[in-house]
Scaffold this motif. Sequence first.
Motif, PDB file in Angstrom:
ATOM      1  N   ARG A 151      -1.178  -6.557   6.425  1.00 47.31           N
ATOM      2  CA  ARG A 151      -2.533  -5.986   6.360  1.00 47.31           C
ATOM      3  C   ARG A 151      -2.563  -4.505   6.710  1.00 47.31           C
ATOM      4  O   ARG A 151      -3.431  -3.778   6.263  1.00 47.31           O
ATOM      5  N   GLY A 152      -1.608  -4.073   7.529  1.00 50.00           N
ATOM      6  CA  GLY A 152      -1.562  -2.656   7.885  1.00 50.00           C
ATOM      7  C   GLY A 152      -1.108  -1.785   6.729  1.00 50.00           C
ATOM      8  O   GLY A 152      -1.265  -0.576   6.760  1.00 50.00           O
ATOM      9  N   ASP A 153      -0.542  -2.396   5.712  1.00 53.68           N
ATOM     10  CA  ASP A 153      -0.044  -1.653   4.557  1.00 53.68           C
ATOM     11  C   ASP A 153      -1.002  -1.849   3.378  1.00 53.68           C
ATOM     12  O   ASP A 153      -0.632  -2.363   2.330  1.00 53.68           O
ATOM     13  N   GLN A 154      -2.244  -1.418   3.582  1.00 53.72           N
ATOM     14  CA  GLN A 154      -3.292  -1.617   2.576  1.00 53.72           C
ATOM     15  C   GLN A 154      -2.971  -0.945   1.253  1.00 53.72           C
ATOM     16  O   GLN A 154      -3.298  -1.473   0.185  1.00 53.72           O
ATOM     17  N   ALA A 155      -2.306   0.194   1.303  1.00 52.18           N
ATOM     18  CA  ALA A 155      -2.011   0.914   0.055  1.00 52.18           C
ATOM     19  C   ALA A 155      -1.105   0.073  -0.846  1.00 52.18           C
ATOM     20  O   ALA A 155      -1.353  -0.036  -2.045  1.00 52.18           O
ATOM     21  N   ARG A 156      -0.072  -0.534  -0.292  1.00 47.17           N
ATOM     22  CA  ARG A 156       0.832  -1.367  -1.092  1.00 47.17           C
ATOM     23  C   ARG A 156       0.116  -2.616  -1.601  1.00 47.17           C
ATOM     24  O   ARG A 156       0.329  -3.032  -2.738  1.00 47.17           O
ATOM     25  N   LEU A 157      -0.727  -3.211  -0.759  1.00 49.83           N
ATOM     26  CA  LEU A 157      -1.473  -4.401  -1.200  1.00 49.83           C
ATOM     27  C   LEU A 157      -2.429  -4.044  -2.337  1.00 49.83           C
ATOM     28  O   LEU A 157      -2.602  -4.818  -3.277  1.00 49.83           O
ATOM     29  N   GLU A 158      -3.041  -2.878  -2.240  1.00 46.64           N
ATOM     30  CA  GLU A 158      -3.970  -2.457  -3.298  1.00 46.64           C
ATOM     31  C   GLU A 158      -3.235  -2.214  -4.613  1.00 46.64           C
ATOM     32  O   GLU A 158      -3.709  -2.593  -5.674  1.00 46.64           O
ATOM     33  N   VAL A 159      -2.068  -1.583  -4.543  1.00 42.65           N
ATOM     34  CA  VAL A 159      -1.284  -1.349  -5.759  1.00 42.65           C
ATOM     35  C   VAL A 159      -0.837  -2.687  -6.345  1.00 42.65           C
ATOM     36  O   VAL A 159      -0.898  -2.890  -7.573  1.00 42.65           O
ATOM     37  N   ALA A 160      -0.404  -3.606  -5.496  1.00 43.08           N
ATOM     38  CA  ALA A 160       0.026  -4.927  -5.976  1.00 43.08           C
ATOM     39  C   ALA A 160      -1.146  -5.661  -6.627  1.00 43.08           C
ATOM     40  O   ALA A 160      -0.998  -6.250  -7.704  1.00 43.08           O
ATOM     41  N   ALA A 161      -2.314  -5.622  -5.984  1.00 39.10           N
ATOM     42  CA  ALA A 161      -3.497  -6.289  -6.543  1.00 39.10           C
ATOM     43  C   ALA A 161      -3.916  -5.646  -7.856  1.00 39.10           C
ATOM     44  O   ALA A 161      -4.269  -6.334  -8.824  1.00 39.10           O
TER      45      ALA A 161
END
Length: 197
Positions: A151-161
């Motif tokens: 959750r602390g790596d929101q940028a990577r999660l957003e790119v993945a999503a």
Amino acid sequence: MPMDSSTTAGAADRGAANARTRILDAAEALFADRGYEASSTARIAGRAQVPKGLVFHYFPQKIDVLVTLVDERTFVEELREQPVEAVPGDPAGTLSRLARRLPLHASPAMRRILFREADTHRSVRERLGRLNGEVFLRARRALELALPGARGDQARLEVAAATFTAVLIYQENLSSLTGQHVDPDAVADLIARALGA
């Protein structure tokens, strides 16, 4: 036995609704097959077996037919407050389940219309925009739940999503145009591996 005025009015209302439905059915089939620009109101009227003037009675301009089809025959299901189905530690499985529940409710013909006409018609583009936003929201939330430590790596999660959303939406368009199929499970697995899961 003579019919009373309420019976006559009821029959007229059913006939009008039937004619309107036939016009929309005809337009849906023609727009999906030939495209909006190549489908004249005369062709719509002919396919619906109604006078051309009746098309203009219900839809003053041809664009009104397309807008009505999009408004009445496509629906993007919005995520409610409860979380998406997610299995902690299994982002690939979570995304795969999400792919099977694309929140677009529309016939195959309406799906073709949405993707074909999105570049030239605002109402269609807006509906696809809502679909994209909804799939992105679900994918991001699913990944957050499946990978609680990330959750602390929101940028990577957003790119993945965003990547998963783009593939799902593109797949809808690709399969309707070419019949080619991109396996969403393989994409989900690829994204999960990229996230280190």
